[in-house]
Design a protein around this motif. Structure first.
Motif, short mmCIF file in Angstrom:
data_model
loop_
_atom_site.label_atom_id
_atom_site.label_comp_id
_atom_site.label_asym_id
_atom_site.label_seq_id
_atom_site.Cartn_x
_atom_site.Cartn_y
_atom_site.Cartn_z
N VAL A 248 -8.45 -12.78 0.25
CA VAL A 248 -7.06 -12.85 0.72
C VAL A 248 -6.51 -11.43 0.72
CG1 VAL A 248 -4.76 -13.76 0.26
CG2 VAL A 248 -6.78 -15.17 -0.22
N ILE A 249 -5.89 -11.01 1.81
CA ILE A 249 -5.36 -9.65 1.90
C ILE A 249 -4.43 -9.38 0.72
CG2 ILE A 249 -3.86 -8.14 3.24
CD1 ILE A 249 -5.00 -9.38 5.76
N ASN A 250 -4.65 -8.25 0.07
CA ASN A 250 -4.00 -7.96 -1.21
C ASN A 250 -3.28 -6.61 -1.17
OD1 ASN A 250 -3.37 -8.74 -3.78
ND2 ASN A 250 -5.27 -8.05 -4.71
N LEU A 251 -2.52 -6.37 -0.10
CA LEU A 251 -1.82 -5.11 0.05
C LEU A 251 -0.44 -5.15 -0.60
CD1 LEU A 251 -2.56 -4.48 3.85
CD2 LEU A 251 -3.70 -3.38 1.91
N PHE A 252 0.14 -3.95 -0.82
CA PHE A 252 1.55 -3.85 -1.20
C PHE A 252 2.33 -3.76 0.11
CE2 PHE A 252 -0.90 -1.99 -4.68
CZ PHE A 252 -0.43 -2.72 -5.75
N LYS A 253 2.78 -4.90 0.60
CA LYS A 253 3.26 -4.97 1.99
C LYS A 253 4.58 -4.27 2.23
CE LYS A 253 0.57 -9.01 3.28
NZ LYS A 253 0.53 -10.30 3.98
N LYS A 254 5.38 -4.01 1.18
CA LYS A 254 6.64 -3.31 1.38
C LYS A 254 6.51 -1.81 1.16
CE LYS A 254 9.72 -7.21 0.54
NZ LYS A 254 10.93 -7.71 -0.19
N MET A 255 5.34 -1.39 0.71
CA MET A 255 5.07 0.04 0.61
C MET A 255 4.53 0.53 1.95
SD MET A 255 3.32 0.14 -3.18
CE MET A 255 2.68 1.79 -2.97
N SER A 256 4.59 1.83 2.16
CA SER A 256 4.09 2.38 3.41
C SER A 256 2.57 2.30 3.47
CB SER A 256 4.54 3.83 3.58
OG SER A 256 3.84 4.67 2.67
N VAL A 257 2.06 2.45 4.68
CA VAL A 257 0.61 2.40 4.88
C VAL A 257 -0.08 3.51 4.08
CG1 VAL A 257 -1.21 2.76 6.62
CG2 VAL A 257 0.78 1.32 7.15
N VAL A 258 0.47 4.73 4.15
CA VAL A 258 -0.15 5.85 3.44
C VAL A 258 -0.06 5.67 1.93
CG1 VAL A 258 1.89 7.36 3.40
CG2 VAL A 258 -0.41 8.36 3.43
N GLU A 259 1.03 5.08 1.43
CA GLU A 259 1.16 4.84 -0.01
C GLU A 259 0.13 3.83 -0.48
OE1 GLU A 259 5.94 5.70 -0.67
OE2 GLU A 259 5.25 3.70 -0.09
N ASN A 260 -0.18 2.82 0.34
CA ASN A 260 -1.21 1.86 -0.02
C ASN A 260 -2.56 2.55 -0.19
OD1 ASN A 260 -0.88 -1.38 0.08
ND2 ASN A 260 0.78 -0.41 1.23
N VAL A 261 -2.86 3.51 0.68
CA VAL A 261 -4.12 4.24 0.54
C VAL A 261 -4.12 5.08 -0.73
CG1 VAL A 261 -5.67 5.92 1.62
CG2 VAL A 261 -4.40 4.31 3.04
N MET A 262 -2.99 5.71 -1.02
CA MET A 262 -2.91 6.57 -2.21
C MET A 262 -3.06 5.78 -3.50
SD MET A 262 0.11 9.19 -0.99
CE MET A 262 0.03 10.20 -2.47
N VAL A 263 -2.65 4.50 -3.49
CA VAL A 263 -2.87 3.65 -4.67
C VAL A 263 -4.35 3.59 -5.01
CG1 VAL A 263 -2.80 1.25 -5.47
CG2 VAL A 263 -0.79 2.24 -4.39
N PHE B 187 3.64 5.89 7.99
CA PHE B 187 4.90 5.72 7.26
C PHE B 187 5.58 4.39 7.54
CE2 PHE B 187 4.19 10.29 7.34
CZ PHE B 187 4.31 10.58 5.98
N GLU B 188 4.90 3.50 8.24
CA GLU B 188 5.42 2.15 8.43
C GLU B 188 5.03 1.28 7.24
OE1 GLU B 188 4.42 0.49 12.24
OE2 GLU B 188 4.42 2.46 13.19
N GLN B 189 5.78 0.20 7.05
CA GLN B 189 5.43 -0.74 5.98
C GLN B 189 4.10 -1.40 6.30
OE1 GLN B 189 8.50 -3.59 5.14
NE2 GLN B 189 9.71 -2.14 3.95
N ALA B 190 3.29 -1.58 5.26
CA ALA B 190 1.97 -2.19 5.46
C ALA B 190 2.09 -3.60 6.05
CB ALA B 190 1.22 -2.23 4.14
N GLY B 191 3.16 -4.30 5.69
CA GLY B 191 3.34 -5.66 6.18
C GLY B 191 3.64 -5.74 7.66
N SER B 192 3.96 -4.60 8.29
CA SER B 192 4.27 -4.61 9.72
C SER B 192 3.01 -4.50 10.58
CB SER B 192 5.21 -3.45 10.06
OG SER B 192 4.53 -2.21 9.96
#
Length: 251
Positions: free
Chosen positions: A84-99, A144-149
């Motif tokens: 199941v997709i397990n992203l931080f959807k309200k964080m930006s795309v680049v922030e998800n990678v940095m995690v 810089f868009e939200q991951a959920g978008s």
């Protein structure tokens, strides 16, 4: 690079994995297939430290890892994605990678709070690496868009990128093609080969047999928690026990 010997995992009276052995070769795509409920994700959870096996051994890059915590296994060079997709959807795309880079970041809380020179340099290096990884899967323009978008397929790719962010030697992919359309699956197919070209080996669970038969170098088949068969794709396609497990009946 990964050696699993006689792994058994029990939940009370339920045997989820029963005496399973496996080898994952460096620079290869190794597939794990089987009907729903065969114990594939449970097997991944044991390898990655979510569960501690009841018995058996797991060796990664020459070191025993059974019983270690997930973060310890990740620091040794193994990462994973989830069914199941397990992203931080309200964080930006680049922030998800940095995690995903967190296990290898050296600056701590105080350096971050006071914005030291070393912390600023490390953060800049993380951004640069994150952009490079996003460019690798064609998502740099949406950093810089939200991951959920993102579309479903793009979110799947982002999760793979986050797995690559920790600089793994081996990445475990749990049904990465689930829910993808045909075009997205073609893109995933290409991405798997490019991951191998980066020097990262792959162990993949997938129900899309067309995809698996096209990319896997070697396959293992689980059924009712036990290893049913192993071999090349051509050997698995013609194995009567595998056909019976998937289709039922005698042939």
């Amino acid at each position: 690079m990964l050696q699993v010997d006689h792994l058994t995992l029990k939940f009370g009276g339920l045997i989820a994995n029963n005496d399973v052995s496996m080898r994952v070769q460096e620079g290869k795509i190794t597939g794990l297939i089987g009907p729903n409920g065969a114990g594939k994700t449970t097997f991944f959870n044991s390898i990655s430290g979510v569960y501690k096996p009841t018995s058996g051994t797991i060796t990664f890059l020459g070191k025993r890892i059974d019983g270690l915590q997930p973060y310890q296994i990740n620091q040794m060079g193994m990462s994973r994605t989830y069914q199941v997709i397990n992203l931080f959807k309200k964080m930006s795309v680049v922030e998800n990678v940095m995690v995903g880079m967190h296990p290898h970041m050296k600056q701590g809380y105080f350096a971050s709070a006071f914005k030291t020179v070393a912390e600023r340099r490390e953060e800049r290096e993380c951004y640069e690496r994150a952009y490079e990884l996003l460019d690798f899967v064609g998502l740099k323009g949406r950093a810089f868009e939200q991951a959920g978008s993102l579309s479903y397929g793009q979110q799947r790719h982002l999760e793979i990128v986050r797995g690559l962010a920790s600089n793994p030697k081996l990445i475990l992919l749990d049904e990465p093609a689930a829910g993808m359309n045909s075009k997205e699956k073609e893109e995933l197919n290409e991405l798997l080969y490019r991951i191998i070209d980066r020097g990262v080996s792959i162990l993949i669970i997938e129900h899309d047999m067309k995809l698996m038969m096209g990319v896997a170098d070697y396959l293992y088949v689980l059924n009712y928690g036990k290893l049913l068969a192993e071999g090349t794709t051509s050997e698995i396609q013609t194995n009567p026990e595998v056909i019976k497990a998937y289709l039922g009946g005698d042939e």
